[in-house]
Design an enzyme around this catalytic site. Sequence first.
Site, PDB file in Angstrom:
ATOM      1  N   ILE A  20       0.947  -1.542   0.120  1.00  0.00           N
ATOM      2  CA  ILE A  20      -0.320  -0.423  -0.030  1.00  0.00           C
ATOM      3  C   ILE A  20       0.439   1.148  -0.021  1.00  0.00           C
ATOM      4  O   ILE A  20       0.240   1.513  -1.227  1.00  0.00           O
ATOM      5  CB  ILE A  20      -0.387  -0.073   0.908  1.00  0.00           C
ATOM      6  CG1 ILE A  20      -1.856  -1.485   1.020  1.00  0.00           C
ATOM      7  CG2 ILE A  20      -2.174   1.108   0.752  1.00  0.00           C
ATOM      8  CD1 ILE A  20      -2.913  -1.283   2.253  1.00  0.00           C
ATOM      9  N   ALA A  21       2.193   1.948   0.959  1.00  0.00           N
ATOM     10  CA  ALA A  21       2.872   2.306   0.689  1.00  0.00           C
ATOM     11  C   ALA A  21       3.568   2.878  -0.669  1.00  0.00           C
ATOM     12  O   ALA A  21       3.718   3.284  -1.600  1.00  0.00           O
ATOM     13  CB  ALA A  21       3.759   2.394   1.373  1.00  0.00           C
ATOM     14  N   ARG A  24       1.028   4.260  -2.829  1.00  0.00           N
ATOM     15  CA  ARG A  24       1.121   5.408  -2.706  1.00  0.00           C
ATOM     16  C   ARG A  24       1.904   6.411  -3.232  1.00  0.00           C
ATOM     17  O   ARG A  24       1.242   7.213  -3.224  1.00  0.00           O
ATOM     18  CB  ARG A  24       0.820   5.437  -0.851  1.00  0.00           C
ATOM     19  CG  ARG A  24       1.058   7.124  -0.178  1.00  0.00           C
ATOM     20  CD  ARG A  24       1.165   6.981   1.134  1.00  0.00           C
ATOM     21  NE  ARG A  24       2.214   6.899   0.975  1.00  0.00           N
ATOM     22  CZ  ARG A  24       3.234   6.283   2.018  1.00  0.00           C
ATOM     23  NH1 ARG A  24       2.023   6.059   3.353  1.00  0.00           N
ATOM     24  NH2 ARG A  24       4.539   6.315   2.312  1.00  0.00           N
ATOM     25  N   TYR A  61       1.147 -13.660  -9.076  1.00  0.00           N
ATOM     26  CA  TYR A  61       1.920 -12.436  -9.536  1.00  0.00           C
ATOM     27  C   TYR A  61       2.079 -13.016 -10.798  1.00  0.00           C
ATOM     28  O   TYR A  61       2.837 -12.255 -12.361  1.00  0.00           O
ATOM     29  CB  TYR A  61       2.861 -12.458  -8.257  1.00  0.00           C
ATOM     30  CG  TYR A  61       3.952 -13.729  -8.646  1.00  0.00           C
ATOM     31  CD1 TYR A  61       4.672 -13.705  -9.400  1.00  0.00           C
ATOM     32  CD2 TYR A  61       3.535 -14.745  -7.918  1.00  0.00           C
ATOM     33  CE1 TYR A  61       5.633 -14.650  -9.619  1.00  0.00           C
ATOM     34  CE2 TYR A  61       4.619 -15.976  -7.771  1.00  0.00           C
ATOM     35  CZ  TYR A  61       5.914 -15.554  -8.480  1.00  0.00           C
ATOM     36  OH  TYR A  61       6.789 -16.758  -8.514  1.00  0.00           O
ATOM     37  N   LEU A  77       6.719  -8.546  -0.031  1.00  0.00           N
ATOM     38  CA  LEU A  77       6.188 -10.204   0.177  1.00  0.00           C
ATOM     39  C   LEU A  77       6.837 -10.261   1.223  1.00  0.00           C
ATOM     40  O   LEU A  77       8.348  -9.744   1.525  1.00  0.00           O
ATOM     41  CB  LEU A  77       6.388 -10.573  -1.120  1.00  0.00           C
ATOM     42  CG  LEU A  77       5.352 -10.307  -2.264  1.00  0.00           C
ATOM     43  CD1 LEU A  77       5.811 -11.788  -3.417  1.00  0.00           C
ATOM     44  CD2 LEU A  77       4.328 -10.993  -2.112  1.00  0.00           C
ATOM     45  N   HIS A  82      11.625 -12.753  -1.839  1.00  0.00           N
ATOM     46  CA  HIS A  82      11.996 -11.379  -2.060  1.00  0.00           C
ATOM     47  C   HIS A  82      12.812 -12.808  -3.409  1.00  0.00           C
ATOM     48  O   HIS A  82      12.610 -12.170  -4.907  1.00  0.00           O
ATOM     49  CB  HIS A  82      12.513 -10.989  -1.693  1.00  0.00           C
ATOM     50  CG  HIS A  82      12.257 -10.340  -0.622  1.00  0.00           C
ATOM     51  ND1 HIS A  82      12.605  -8.883   0.465  1.00  0.00           N
ATOM     52  CD2 HIS A  82      10.646  -9.967  -0.314  1.00  0.00           C
ATOM     53  CE1 HIS A  82      11.869  -8.344   0.675  1.00  0.00           C
ATOM     54  NE2 HIS A  82      10.990  -8.612   0.971  1.00  0.00           N
ATOM     55  N   LYS A 100      13.750  -4.645   1.243  1.00  0.00           N
ATOM     56  CA  LYS A 100      14.336  -5.511   2.050  1.00  0.00           C
ATOM     57  C   LYS A 100      14.212  -6.394   2.886  1.00  0.00           C
ATOM     58  O   LYS A 100      13.113  -5.781   3.107  1.00  0.00           O
ATOM     59  CB  LYS A 100      15.038  -3.530   3.063  1.00  0.00           C
ATOM     60  CG  LYS A 100      14.244  -3.091   3.386  1.00  0.00           C
ATOM     61  CD  LYS A 100      14.317  -3.995   5.181  1.00  0.00           C
ATOM     62  CE  LYS A 100      12.834  -3.008   5.556  1.00  0.00           C
ATOM     63  NZ  LYS A 100      12.096  -4.223   6.728  1.00  0.00           N
ATOM     64  N   ASP A 183      14.602  -6.730  10.003  1.00  0.00           N
ATOM     65  CA  ASP A 183      13.311  -6.045   9.568  1.00  0.00           C
ATOM     66  C   ASP A 183      13.618  -4.995   9.385  1.00  0.00           C
ATOM     67  O   ASP A 183      13.669  -3.648   8.931  1.00  0.00           O
ATOM     68  CB  ASP A 183      12.744  -6.351  10.627  1.00  0.00           C
ATOM     69  CG  ASP A 183      11.620  -5.372  10.602  1.00  0.00           C
ATOM     70  OD1 ASP A 183      10.775  -5.453   8.583  1.00  0.00           O
ATOM     71  OD2 ASP A 183      10.352  -5.079  11.339  1.00  0.00           O
TER      72      ASP A 183
END
Length: 354
Positions: A20-21, A24, A61, A77, A82, A100, A183
């Site tokens: 979502i980011a 945006r 995908y 994801l 990744h 990342k 993270d």
Amino acid sequence: MSSPSTTVNLAVIGAGAIGIAQLRDLKAHASARVVALAETSAERGPAVAAQWGVPEWVPDYRTLLARADVDAVTIALPNHLHAPIALEALRAGKHVLLEKPMATNASDATELMHEATTRGLKLMVGQNARFAPEVQTARRLIAEGALGEVYHAKTAWTRRAGIPRIGSWFTQKKFAGGGSCYDIGVHGLDRCLHLMGEFDVVSVSGQTYSKLGPLGQGAGTWGHGDIDPTAVFDVDDLAVALLKLRSGRSVLLESSWAAHQEDADFNGTQLFGTAGGLIFPPLRLFRPGKYGYSREQVEATPDFVNPNRMAHFVDVVLGRVESYVPLAESVAVQRILDAIYASAATGREVRLDG
């Protein structure tokens, strides 16, 4: 690419909080056109697509990778997906923005770099910390010599209670690869080495802890992933490392999702130089002056890079700018992460200089 000089058609893979980011931020670029969204959740996928005006949602995908009108994909994801999905995308001829960590091991990261380079495609890891105005301003001050010779740094992202939903993929090693260090520690690490202008780390001593998470303490609210109440919490909720660079300089890295500390959330870096030092946030300079020791707060302003990393990626694909996140640096960060965990597992320093 249909209009290489003016438009990039993108597909976003993953409609969680990061996806979502991404949507945006892509909306802020006039040349970015998000044509489709891939999301396995039949509830979240259509809802997010409708919210952000994406014309098509697909559950698989691979459907998007087969489309000729998709120039680039962004991947948001779980960590273990990744590298394999980025590799598929590159082999399908798509440019890739990858969140990342780049992978869950340096071998996979190296393979991605080789694939992108061989095929002449753009692959960028979304190391957003280096895009922050504070970091760009600090980098300019260092280049101007405000600190003299920078010889040591401390960098950290530590939270008092910020574990991303205990029982989600974040807290399971088989999906995440690592915990707080993967993270959020990776942001402090990349940011610091970027400021020092050196990613050539020759030795790593690391230690990881899993103390509060297994007790059900320190939970945050991040993410929209499924929760498995039976899942074992088997990643780090606090990690520390000492890095020695080939130049002889050093870095102390600290990360925590959960720790009994004063600040609810600290995310900053401190650099030590022969002429002065700096720390942020907020950005402050410390150095001796004619009338005593000077403490100066500096206004943080973007330098020459768009603080919107997604917009920057679009410009990279269009050939307007060079990537602010060179692939070799992202691979080096992955090697360092591997070394931190290897050192923690063995209790020994890990050498990276051959």
